[in-house]
Design a protein around this motif. Structure first.
Motif, PDB file in Angstrom:
ATOM      1  N   ALA A 167       0.833  -1.206   0.000  1.00 58.62           N
ATOM      2  CA  ALA A 167       0.000   0.000   0.000  1.00 58.62           C
ATOM      3  C   ALA A 167       0.869   1.258   0.000  1.00 58.62           C
ATOM      4  O   ALA A 167       0.523   2.266  -0.624  1.00 58.62           O
ATOM      5  CB  ALA A 167      -0.929  -0.011   1.214  1.00 58.62           C
ATOM      6  N   TYR A 168       2.006   1.177   0.677  1.00 57.63           N
ATOM      7  CA  TYR A 168       2.926   2.323   0.681  1.00 57.63           C
ATOM      8  C   TYR A 168       3.502   2.531  -0.727  1.00 57.63           C
ATOM      9  O   TYR A 168       3.534   3.642  -1.241  1.00 57.63           O
ATOM     10  CB  TYR A 168       4.050   2.093   1.696  1.00 57.63           C
ATOM     11  CG  TYR A 168       5.010   3.248   1.785  1.00 57.63           C
ATOM     12  CD1 TYR A 168       4.635   4.447   2.397  1.00 57.63           C
ATOM     13  CD2 TYR A 168       6.283   3.167   1.232  1.00 57.63           C
ATOM     14  CE1 TYR A 168       5.509   5.526   2.461  1.00 57.63           C
ATOM     15  CE2 TYR A 168       7.165   4.232   1.296  1.00 57.63           C
ATOM     16  CZ  TYR A 168       6.769   5.410   1.906  1.00 57.63           C
ATOM     17  OH  TYR A 168       7.626   6.472   1.964  1.00 57.63           O
ATOM     18  N   LEU A 169       3.908   1.399  -1.339  1.00 53.61           N
ATOM     19  CA  LEU A 169       4.505   1.478  -2.681  1.00 53.61           C
ATOM     20  C   LEU A 169       3.493   1.879  -3.750  1.00 53.61           C
ATOM     21  O   LEU A 169       3.863   2.434  -4.782  1.00 53.61           O
ATOM     22  CB  LEU A 169       5.135   0.131  -3.053  1.00 53.61           C
ATOM     23  CG  LEU A 169       6.392  -0.278  -2.286  1.00 53.61           C
ATOM     24  CD1 LEU A 169       6.833  -1.679  -2.691  1.00 53.61           C
ATOM     25  CD2 LEU A 169       7.526   0.713  -2.522  1.00 53.61           C
ATOM     26  N   ALA A 170       2.192   1.597  -3.490  1.00 49.01           N
ATOM     27  CA  ALA A 170       1.153   1.901  -4.485  1.00 49.01           C
ATOM     28  C   ALA A 170       1.133   3.387  -4.838  1.00 49.01           C
ATOM     29  O   ALA A 170       0.744   3.757  -5.950  1.00 49.01           O
ATOM     30  CB  ALA A 170      -0.211   1.468  -3.967  1.00 49.01           C
ATOM     31  N   GLY A 171       1.567   4.229  -3.893  1.00 49.26           N
ATOM     32  CA  GLY A 171       1.604   5.669  -4.162  1.00 49.26           C
ATOM     33  C   GLY A 171       2.811   6.073  -4.997  1.00 49.26           C
ATOM     34  O   GLY A 171       2.911   7.214  -5.429  1.00 49.26           O
ATOM     35  N   ILE A 172       3.753   5.142  -5.182  1.00 43.84           N
ATOM     36  CA  ILE A 172       5.016   5.467  -5.859  1.00 43.84           C
ATOM     37  C   ILE A 172       5.133   4.742  -7.213  1.00 43.84           C
ATOM     38  O   ILE A 172       5.612   5.310  -8.190  1.00 43.84           O
ATOM     39  CB  ILE A 172       6.221   5.054  -4.971  1.00 43.84           C
ATOM     40  CG1 ILE A 172       6.143   5.730  -3.596  1.00 43.84           C
ATOM     41  CG2 ILE A 172       7.546   5.386  -5.654  1.00 43.84           C
ATOM     42  CD1 ILE A 172       7.064   5.113  -2.559  1.00 43.84           C
ATOM     43  N   VAL A 173       4.688   3.486  -7.226  1.00 44.14           N
ATOM     44  CA  VAL A 173       4.866   2.627  -8.420  1.00 44.14           C
ATOM     45  C   VAL A 173       4.081   3.185  -9.610  1.00 44.14           C
ATOM     46  O   VAL A 173       2.927   3.601  -9.454  1.00 44.14           O
ATOM     47  CB  VAL A 173       4.371   1.186  -8.090  1.00 44.14           C
ATOM     48  CG1 VAL A 173       4.368   0.302  -9.324  1.00 44.14           C
ATOM     49  CG2 VAL A 173       5.249   0.561  -7.013  1.00 44.14           C
ATOM     50  N   PRO A 174       4.692   3.226 -10.817  1.00 42.49           N
ATOM     51  CA  PRO A 174       3.968   3.725 -12.001  1.00 42.49           C
ATOM     52  C   PRO A 174       2.718   2.894 -12.294  1.00 42.49           C
ATOM     53  O   PRO A 174       2.704   1.683 -12.040  1.00 42.49           O
ATOM     54  CB  PRO A 174       4.980   3.571 -13.141  1.00 42.49           C
ATOM     55  CG  PRO A 174       6.293   3.344 -12.497  1.00 42.49           C
ATOM     56  CD  PRO A 174       6.064   2.806 -11.131  1.00 42.49           C
ATOM     57  N   THR A 175       1.700   3.549 -12.849  1.00 46.00           N
ATOM     58  CA  THR A 175       0.415   2.883 -13.115  1.00 46.00           C
ATOM     59  C   THR A 175       0.569   1.665 -14.021  1.00 46.00           C
ATOM     60  O   THR A 175      -0.065   0.635 -13.803  1.00 46.00           O
ATOM     61  CB  THR A 175      -0.560   3.894 -13.761  1.00 46.00           C
ATOM     62  OG1 THR A 175      -0.674   5.004 -12.874  1.00 46.00           O
ATOM     63  CG2 THR A 175      -1.933   3.297 -13.974  1.00 46.00           C
ATOM     64  N   TRP A 176       1.461   1.767 -15.040  1.00 47.22           N
ATOM     65  CA  TRP A 176       1.573   0.637 -15.981  1.00 47.22           C
ATOM     66  C   TRP A 176       2.084  -0.616 -15.275  1.00 47.22           C
ATOM     67  O   TRP A 176       1.707  -1.736 -15.646  1.00 47.22           O
ATOM     68  CB  TRP A 176       2.435   1.001 -17.196  1.00 47.22           C
ATOM     69  CG  TRP A 176       3.912   1.174 -16.927  1.00 47.22           C
ATOM     70  CD1 TRP A 176       4.562   2.333 -16.644  1.00 47.22           C
ATOM     71  CD2 TRP A 176       4.909   0.143 -16.925  1.00 47.22           C
ATOM     72  NE1 TRP A 176       5.896   2.098 -16.449  1.00 47.22           N
ATOM     73  CE2 TRP A 176       6.144   0.769 -16.628  1.00 47.22           C
ATOM     74  CE3 TRP A 176       4.903  -1.231 -17.141  1.00 47.22           C
ATOM     75  CZ2 TRP A 176       7.343   0.055 -16.536  1.00 47.22           C
ATOM     76  CZ3 TRP A 176       6.095  -1.945 -17.049  1.00 47.22           C
ATOM     77  CH2 TRP A 176       7.290  -1.314 -16.756  1.00 47.22           C
ATOM     78  N   VAL A 177       2.903  -0.436 -14.234  1.00 45.00           N
ATOM     79  CA  VAL A 177       3.400  -1.603 -13.483  1.00 45.00           C
ATOM     80  C   VAL A 177       2.233  -2.251 -12.724  1.00 45.00           C
ATOM     81  O   VAL A 177       2.083  -3.473 -12.703  1.00 45.00           O
ATOM     82  CB  VAL A 177       4.533  -1.189 -12.500  1.00 45.00           C
ATOM     83  CG1 VAL A 177       4.967  -2.387 -11.659  1.00 45.00           C
ATOM     84  CG2 VAL A 177       5.709  -0.609 -13.241  1.00 45.00           C
TER      85      VAL A 177
END
Lengths: 275, 132
Positions: free
Chosen positions: A89-99
């Motif tokens: 959930a923390y990474l969801a704010g950082i990871v690009p949408t296409w990933v």
């Protein structure tokens, strides 16, 4: 008003199919919001995660009461899923949408595989040393009579590793990762199928709750979307759960697989287009 | 193999469903009230917000709990809905707290540690969300 009714109908449909397929509403509501409501991935994930908490809360009450949930297995593995979910959930704010879209497509394919290869029920009479030390074994009612059968548990580290992945996917994609959890408990740890399903259901709420708390605390849950989605998915799941004993789910399996593969193709295409 | 103890029986099969169901119903009532309020008071806001979300406009809704409760009690539909969503996320938290109590009563050190870890993980999620 039409927007609200449309969202409610979409969410009810996702919850209904999720309950009938046994995969939960999350795997259907995220793509439904992306494709039909043109909502961005981040918003859809936040709303879906809340709806997973709601449906799991309703469903697992019955399972806990029936005594199929193995609380010790749930709590031991929850350490792994919560770690994964909070990180995801923390990474969801950082990871690009296409990933995220690509990961979603892969999870859909895994769910499709899970649906076509419904696992055989293997019951081990004894646990291995670690599971024995953790008192993970349990008893289930025998199919005939009032007797109980003892079952054992093996390969806890292997199951825990898969649970970290399940938690990570849950936090990143707003899904319950139930198919992955059941596979980990059934394939890797050899728990009886019904115990795996009930324990997974218990765990899904806690895993999604961990992710939802990160999203809520960050202020990333759009209430105007999340509220009708949570209410609609829960209502749809309740209706699906009621209908479940009266339909031949085996005959619907091909349709579920087709939907999952179509979603995987659409999400994969979106990911490649956005790359 | 471990059998289900009387305490486990009572906590799991009697109290947990009652309390979980009460929280769940409470959350649904709050959410419904919030949704009906926004449609009654300000339907234009709902449509505007929906379209701005479709246009990828940043939507962060970050209030502290005291401010949120205060505006919710004044009848602000958005705060009521956020509060409802928060109550909903209490369900898993309470469920783990019940398990913690259960294992403390059974003096099962390993599982007290496991449930404590899960509870800390849930709280860490909130902290991580606030700072992230």
């Amino acid at each position: 008003m039409f927007i609200l009714l449309g969202l409610l109908a979409l969410a009810m449909g996702a919850g209904f199919i999720g309950a009938l397929s046994g995969l939960g509403g999350g795997v259907f509501i995220v793509p439904a919001l992306l494709i039909f409501a043109h909502i961005p991935m981040g918003v859809a994930v936040g709303a879906s995660m809340i709806s997973v908490v709601a449906t799991s809360a309703g469903a697992s009450v019955a399972f806990v009461r029936d005594g199929w949930t193995n609380l010790r297995v749930a709590m031991a593995l929850e350490c792994a899923t919560v770690t994964g979910a909070v990180t995801g959930a923390y990474l969801a704010g950082i990871v690009p949408t296409w990933v995220l879209e690509l990961l979603f497509a892969l999870m859909m394919l895994q769910s499709a595989y899970f649906t076509v290869t419904k696992i055989g029920d293997s019951i081990l009479p004894h646990s291995d040393a670690l599971a024995e030390r953790l008192k993970l074994g349990g008893r289930i009612p025998a199919e005939s009579g009032n007797q109980e059968i003892e079952y054992g548990v093996v390969n806890v580290p292997g199951g825990a590793i898969l649970m970290v992945v399940a938690g990570l996917m849950s936090g990143l994609l707003g899904i319950g990762s139930g198919a992955l959890k059941v596979m980990a408990m059934d394939y890797v740890m050899h728990l009886p199928l019904k115990v795996s399903s009930a324990t997974s259901n218990f765990m899904i709420g806690v895993t999604a709750g961990a992710g939802a708390l990160v999203f809520l605390a960050r202020g990333d849950v759009a209430t105007v979307i999340a509220t009708p989605v949570a209410l609609g998915v829960t209502a749809g799941a309740l209706a699906g759960g009621r209908l479940l004993p009266h339909v031949n789910v085996q005959s619907l399996r091909i349709m579920f697989v087709a939907i999952l593969v179509l979603i995987a193709v659409e999400m994969g295409w979106r990911a490649l287009s956005g790359f | 193999m471990d059998t289900v103890t009387t305490d486990e029986e009572r906590i799991l099969r009697v109290w947990t469903p009652i309390i979980l169901r009460t929280i769940l119903v409470g959350a649904v009532v709050i959410l419904l009230f919030g949704l009906l309020s926004i449609m009654w008071q300000d339907p234009g806001y709902y449509v505007m917000r929906f379209h701005s979300l479709q246009s990828h406009v940043r939507y962060q809704n970050r209030k502290n709990l005291a401010a949120l409760a205060s505006t919710a009690f004044k009848g602000d539909p958005r705060s009521i809905m956020t509060l409802g969503l928060m109550v909903l996320t209490l369900v898993p938290l309470v469920r783990v707290a019940f398990c913690f109590v259960l294992f403390v009563k059974e003096r099962d050190g390993i599982y007290v540690a496991f449930t404590a870890y899960v509870l800390i993980g849930l709280v860490a999620g909130v902290i991580l969300g606030r700072v992230g």
